[in-house]
Design an enzyme around this catalytic site. Structure first.
Site, PDB file in Angstrom:
ATOM      1  N   ASP A  32       1.655  -2.720   2.752  1.00 49.82           N
ATOM      2  CA  ASP A  32       1.388  -3.987   2.065  1.00 49.82           C
ATOM      3  C   ASP A  32       1.110  -5.138   3.045  1.00 49.82           C
ATOM      4  O   ASP A  32       1.762  -6.199   2.987  1.00 49.82           O
ATOM      5  CB  ASP A  32       2.591  -4.370   1.175  1.00 49.82           C
ATOM      6  CG  ASP A  32       3.050  -3.222   0.293  1.00 49.82           C
ATOM      7  OD1 ASP A  32       2.193  -2.469  -0.184  1.00 49.82           O
ATOM      8  OD2 ASP A  32       4.282  -3.081   0.090  1.00 49.82           O
ATOM      9  N   GLU A 242      -1.702  -4.001  -9.429  1.00 54.21           N
ATOM     10  CA  GLU A 242      -0.803  -4.742  -8.525  1.00 54.21           C
ATOM     11  C   GLU A 242      -1.609  -5.208  -7.308  1.00 54.21           C
ATOM     12  O   GLU A 242      -2.822  -5.044  -7.261  1.00 54.21           O
ATOM     13  CB  GLU A 242       0.368  -3.858  -8.078  1.00 54.21           C
ATOM     14  CG  GLU A 242      -0.077  -2.628  -7.283  1.00 54.21           C
ATOM     15  CD  GLU A 242       1.057  -1.656  -6.960  1.00 54.21           C
ATOM     16  OE1 GLU A 242       2.185  -1.837  -7.434  1.00 54.21           O
ATOM     17  OE2 GLU A 242       0.779  -0.680  -6.231  1.00 54.21           O
TER      18      GLU A 242
HETATM   19  O1  FUB Z   1       5.543  -1.429  -1.333  1.00 55.46           O
HETATM   20  C1  FUB Z   1       6.084  -1.396  -2.638  1.00 55.46           C
HETATM   21  C2  FUB Z   1       5.021  -1.582  -3.648  1.00 55.46           C
HETATM   22  O2  FUB Z   1       4.062  -0.549  -3.534  1.00 55.46           O
HETATM   23  C3  FUB Z   1       4.219  -2.845  -3.469  1.00 55.46           C
HETATM   24  O3  FUB Z   1       4.862  -4.000  -3.906  1.00 55.46           O
HETATM   25  C4  FUB Z   1       3.002  -2.475  -4.188  1.00 55.46           C
HETATM   26  O4  FUB Z   1       1.923  -3.339  -3.974  1.00 55.46           O
HETATM   27  C5  FUB Z   1       2.769  -1.074  -3.686  1.00 55.46           C
HETATM   28  O5  FUB Z   1       2.148  -1.077  -2.428  1.00 55.46           O
END
Ligand code: FUB
Length: 342
Positions: A32, A242
């Site tokens: 991320d 997301e």
């Molecule tokens: O790293 C945990 C979660 O997985 C993140 O918040 C999302 O964007 C995905 O990458």
């Protein structure tokens, strides 16, 4: 790094030479990556992946991260410094666990770290921590941002100095449990299960001048198809899942995100930081591992895509961040990147 990747490749994984780019660091697992250029240096704010006992599930319970480390480099392709612990969950009064994808911002001599974590009731909230040093350590505010929910904050500061925070994530990111801005623990585990209705929208809010609170109730971001119709819940190849990111190119606002279960990074373009945004296409084809999550910066007269895959470990829960050049066509469209060489 290349040696470690090669060792993994030798144990039955892909050969290191099959990847477009190599991990930026291998001392710790990172994901991320939110990159920024401050004082001529590149700083990357990633999640810090750790190995834990929780089995993999659709809610991402296996992402058990407990702290953050900041990465820095003088130039793309140069050595990368892994900073010490910048913020630990034990120093965040309201947070219990799962320090997921963060971002950072700078204003008037202070650096702000924005991060999601589950509170003691199991609801994701978004917190802010501050420091005078981009590498930290950061000191967390005692409470999460008032009215915050879900995950993956990304802060964008426009040319007029106004900052906006983009956030949200469905499934384990709980956006579908926060319709109306109030957490409902009994809500769906995934989405609204309404394939022919507009997909759940990511959120945006203007930040206060002090960068610590929302200046308005978060708004829904409209992502439209080329006929001006909202993308639908069943359109898993294109709908928001997301990993929001906002950047500007040639005066246009580019809102980019992950489609989650179809594993693409995609983008939509608009004329305002609030949208609406029209879906334009893919930035990145699927990587090795379930998730990827990105940021886009300009450095050295070029644009760069930071993202993550699971090259070093072969496991979704233990990821590594990477960077590669991002190119535009003359009409402003982004050339799709394949993270694996043909
Ligand atoms: O790293 C945990 C979660 O997985 C993140 O918040 C999302 O964007 C995905 O990458």
């Amino acid at each position: 790094n290349t040696e470690q990747a090669a060792a993994n490749a030798a144990s039955g994984k892909r050969d290191a030479s099959e990847y477009l780019s190599q991990p930026l660091v291998s001392d710790i697992y990172t994901a991320d990556p939110s990159a920024h250029v401050w004082n001529g240096k590149i700083y990357v704010y990633p999640s810090h992946d750790i190995d834990g006992p929780t089995p993999e599930d659709d809610l991402g319970s296996h992402f058990e991260m407990r702290d953050y480390h900041v990465l820095s480099m003088d130039k793309i392709g140069g050595p990368v410094t892994v900073g010490p612990v910048a913020l630990d969950v034990k120093d965040v009064p309201w947070a219990d666990k799962q320090m997921w994808a963060p971002d950072a911002a700078y204003k008037n001599g202070t650096y702000y770290l924005y991060f999601p974590a589950k509170d003691k009731e199991g609801a994701f909230r978004i917190g802010v921590a501050t420091s005078k040093d981009p590498m930290g350590p950061f000191k967390a505010q005692p409470q999460p941002i008032k009215g915050s929910y879900s995950i993956d904050p990304a802060v964008f500061t426009d040319a007029d100095g106004q900052s906006y925070i983009y956030f949200g994530g469905i499934w384990g990111g709980q956006l579908q449990r926060n319709i109306g801005g109030k957490y409902d623990a009994s809500g769906s585990k995934t989405d609204l299960k309404q394939n022919d209705k507009p997909a759940i929208a990511p959120r945006v809010a203007r930040l206060n001048g002090d960068m610590l609170e929302f200046a308005e109730t978060p708004r829904e971001i409209q992502i439209l198809d080329d006929k001006g119709k909202p993308l639908l819940g069943g359109d898993h190849d294109r709908r928001f899942f997301e990993a929001s990111w906002m950047h500007k190119h040639d005066g246009k606002y580019y809102f980019s995100y992950s489609t989650g279960d179809t594993h693409y990074l995609v983008y939509a373009v608009g004329d305002s930081p609030y949208g609406p945004f029209t879906y334009k296409g893919r930035i990145l084809e699927p990587v090795e591992g379930w998730t990827t999550h990105h940021s886009i910066i300009e450095w050295g007269g070029k644009s760069w895509l930071f993202y993550a895959d699971s090259q070093l470990s072969g496991q979704t829960r233990l990821r590594n961040v990477k960077v590669t050049e991002l190119r535009y066509n003359a009409d402003g469209s982004i050339q799709t990147i394949n993270p694996l060489l043909p």
